[in-house]
Motif scaffolding. Structure first.
Motif, PDB file in Angstrom:
ATOM      1  N   CYS A  89       0.839  -1.195   0.000  1.00  0.00           N
ATOM      2  CA  CYS A  89       0.000   0.000   0.000  1.00  0.00           C
ATOM      3  C   CYS A  89       0.877   1.249   0.000  1.00  0.00           C
ATOM      4  O   CYS A  89       1.933   1.291   0.627  1.00  0.00           O
ATOM      5  N   SER A  90       0.391   2.266  -0.687  1.00  0.00           N
ATOM      6  CA  SER A  90       1.155   3.483  -0.921  1.00  0.00           C
ATOM      7  C   SER A  90       1.337   4.315   0.340  1.00  0.00           C
ATOM      8  O   SER A  90       0.420   4.461   1.146  1.00  0.00           O
TER       9      SER A  90
ATOM     10  N   TYR B 173       7.258   2.256  -9.969  1.00  0.00           N
ATOM     11  CA  TYR B 173       7.029   1.373 -11.114  1.00  0.00           C
ATOM     12  C   TYR B 173       8.334   0.701 -11.542  1.00  0.00           C
ATOM     13  O   TYR B 173       9.428   1.142 -11.198  1.00  0.00           O
TER      14      TYR B 173
ATOM     15  N   THR C  84       0.377   5.773 -13.510  1.00  0.00           N
ATOM     16  CA  THR C  84      -0.929   5.865 -12.869  1.00  0.00           C
ATOM     17  C   THR C  84      -0.828   5.420 -11.421  1.00  0.00           C
ATOM     18  O   THR C  84      -0.215   4.381 -11.121  1.00  0.00           O
ATOM     19  N   TYR C  85      -1.434   6.183 -10.533  1.00  0.00           N
ATOM     20  CA  TYR C  85      -1.360   5.878  -9.100  1.00  0.00           C
ATOM     21  C   TYR C  85      -2.160   4.618  -8.776  1.00  0.00           C
ATOM     22  O   TYR C  85      -3.295   4.439  -9.227  1.00  0.00           O
ATOM     23  N   GLN C  86      -1.559   3.735  -7.979  1.00  0.00           N
ATOM     24  CA  GLN C  86      -2.227   2.515  -7.501  1.00  0.00           C
ATOM     25  C   GLN C  86      -2.120   2.472  -5.974  1.00  0.00           C
ATOM     26  O   GLN C  86      -1.023   2.299  -5.445  1.00  0.00           O
ATOM     27  N   GLU C  87      -3.232   2.611  -5.306  1.00  0.00           N
ATOM     28  CA  GLU C  87      -3.215   2.723  -3.847  1.00  0.00           C
ATOM     29  C   GLU C  87      -2.715   1.438  -3.179  1.00  0.00           C
ATOM     30  O   GLU C  87      -1.769   1.469  -2.390  1.00  0.00           O
ATOM     31  N   CYS C  88      -3.359   0.315  -3.465  1.00  0.00           N
ATOM     32  CA  CYS C  88      -2.966  -0.981  -2.882  1.00  0.00           C
ATOM     33  C   CYS C  88      -3.139  -2.063  -3.948  1.00  0.00           C
ATOM     34  O   CYS C  88      -4.063  -2.879  -3.879  1.00  0.00           O
ATOM     35  N   PRO C  89      -2.283  -2.101  -4.964  1.00  0.00           N
ATOM     36  CA  PRO C  89      -2.454  -3.058  -6.057  1.00  0.00           C
ATOM     37  C   PRO C  89      -2.237  -4.501  -5.610  1.00  0.00           C
ATOM     38  O   PRO C  89      -1.527  -4.766  -4.638  1.00  0.00           O
ATOM     39  N   ASP C  90      -2.855  -5.415  -6.342  1.00  0.00           N
ATOM     40  CA  ASP C  90      -2.781  -6.829  -5.976  1.00  0.00           C
ATOM     41  C   ASP C  90      -1.398  -7.434  -6.212  1.00  0.00           C
ATOM     42  O   ASP C  90      -0.979  -8.337  -5.477  1.00  0.00           O
TER      43      ASP C  90
ATOM     44  N   ASP D 132      -5.117  11.402  -9.881  1.00  0.00           N
ATOM     45  CA  ASP D 132      -5.328  10.924 -11.244  1.00  0.00           C
ATOM     46  C   ASP D 132      -5.347  12.069 -12.246  1.00  0.00           C
ATOM     47  O   ASP D 132      -5.372  11.841 -13.463  1.00  0.00           O
TER      48      ASP D 132
END
Length: 471
Positions: free
Chosen positions: A107-108, A155, A344-350, A331
């Protein structure tokens, strides 16, 4: 933040990390334009890492004269870790340095920035952020990071699959940050985190201290560790779900019959697998323990209980707080360009979470590492909002009482007493030597959102290298 479960929603040494370019003989500074963004570039000769950042974007921190930097650090081959730094609002040239990162795993750190302790915050319905009066940078220079790679605005290649493998990259970032901004190298340094930070915090600090002792890199003058609503030890904290769900100050989730059945399931099914994980330390055993305990404890309570938010037991699953407005804000292409974000921002990616799950990292205990850190003399704060279910305060309290350090017996023998902020009781706490525990009233998982004045007070006290005290 700690994931409820995926269905619902030994480390290399620093010098063995792969790097983006061969080592140079001298640090280099330059400017570069990427996708219309002008970055200051710092190439760190010792590590081969490169920092690319924009200065004074005017985003989030609007206090006159307070500087900020945001951008990327290459911590390996195509491994770009996003950071956002804010000077202290008061006396930045002498203020300490603190790092914040969130949990997950995956998580970010910008959750903490925008929803908890950063210079700005959102209120429900707001399109743009407003000033946060109780920002942690009132007191300290603050460094927020998105880790591991693939989280937030970070990234590139992600080789991190456990807490232990994550630690060297965080140290690498800190080393390159010191090289780029040498004025912070001698400052007192504190690490603050939450949730899965109960794994990250103890191991990251232990790793930093190990590098210090070996004389590697720039010495990190680490003085404090703070973790709210942490996940440290599954054997203790899986058990805590059961009594907390049956008897807490807000909402009863299970009845006595369900309580008894869950206690049997813990003893007969969950606990043996957790102990097998601790004995073998294999990915297979630890992954299995994580799955079994989720099935017989966590998911059983989800299915039996009325609808509730696992991060704030007082609310339903569609709880609008803390507000998610910041996601749309980040965004916005103009905002991303201003802060130097390239993805692109990803808060809590899988993706990053799944890597940790495959190694069974969540079931592994970091209680021993926490004991090492407390025994080293750092000011350590274990605190928890008492409305959080996922990393509930009784589980955190039980962890605090068994931390193995010289003051353990004295600490465990003390009762909790009221903790006040300007004479108003906001929680209960106890301290012994350099260890403090604090239960925070009327607060969910993200404590600093619910009790910002208290949060700033305990942050300042912990960073001051002392146990917390009432005011």
């Amino acid at each position: 933040m700690r994931y409820p479960h995926a269905a619902l929603f030994a480390a290399a040494s620093f010098f063995s990390l792969s790097v983006a370019a061969p080592f140079a003989s001298h640090n280099k500074r330059s400017l570069v334009e990427r996708e219309g963004i002008i970055y200051d570039v710092f190439e760190h000769a010792v590590t081969g890492s490169t920092i690319e950042y924009v200065k004074d974007s005017g985003i989030c921190e609007t206090t006159a004269g307070v500087r900020q930097y945001s951008g990327y650090l290459s911590v390996g081959d195509n491994m770009n870790m996003f950071f956002w730094f804010f000077e202290a609002r008061q006396n930045p040239s002498n203020a300490p340095l603190a790092m914040w990162f969130n949990g997950g795993p995956g998580c970010s750190g910008l959750i903490g920035l925008f929803q908890e302790n950063g210079p700005c915050k959102f209120e429900l319905g707001n399109t743009f952020p407003m000033n946060n009066t109780f920002s942690f940078n009132n007191y300290a220079n603050m460094l927020y990071i998105d880790q591991p790679i693939g989280v937030g605005f970070s990234y590139g290649n992600n080789t991190v699959n456990s807490t232990v493998t994550a630690a060297p990259y965080v140290w690498n970032l800190l080393q390159a940050f010191y090289a780029a901004f040498p004025e912070y190298t001698s400052r007192d340094f504190g690490m603050f985190t939450e949730s899965y930070g109960g794994h990250f915090g103890p191991e990251f600090v232990r790793y930093i201290q190990e590098q210090n002792a070996a004389g590697k890199g720039e010495h990190v003058n680490i003085v404090a560790l703070g973790i709210n609503n942490g996940w440290y030890d599954s054997e203790i904290q899986e058990l805590s779900y059961i009594p907390y769900s049956y008897n807490n100050t807000y909402k009863q989730l299970i009845d006595k019959k369900q309580y008894d059945e869950l206690m049997l399931s813990y003893t007969d099914d969950c606990l043996p697998d957790l102990r097998r994980c601790q004995g073998s330390a294999s990915d297979l055993d630890c992954g299995n323990a994580d799955r079994v305990c989720y099935a017989v404890i966590d998911n059983t309570i989800y299915q039996a209980a009325p609808s509730f938010d696992v991060y704030d037991i007082r609310a339903a699953v569609d709880n609008p707080e803390p507000p998610k407005n910041y996601l749309d804000y980040l965004d916005d292409p103009a905002i991303k360009k201003a802060i130097g974000a390239r993805t692109t921002y990803q808060e809590c990616p899988d993706g990053p979470f799944d890597k940790f799950q495959r190694t069974g990292d969540g079931a592994r205990s970091f209680l021993a590492q926490l004991g090492e850190v407390v025994s080293s003399g750092l000011s350590v704060l274990i605190w928890a909002g008492d409305a959080d279910w996922i990393c509930n305060w009784p589980g955190n309290y039980d962890v605090a009482n068994v931390i193995n350090y010289p003051g353990r017996s004295a600490f465990a023998g003390k009762d909790l007493v009221p903790y006040t902020v300007n004479g108003v009781e906001r929680g209960e706490f106890k301290t012994q030597d350099n260890l403090s525990f604090l239960r925070v009233y009327e607060a969910g998982h993200l404590v600093m959102y619910y009790q910002p004045e208290l949060a700033l007070q305990v942050f300042k006290q912990t960073m001051s290298k002392a146990a917390i005290t009432s005011t």
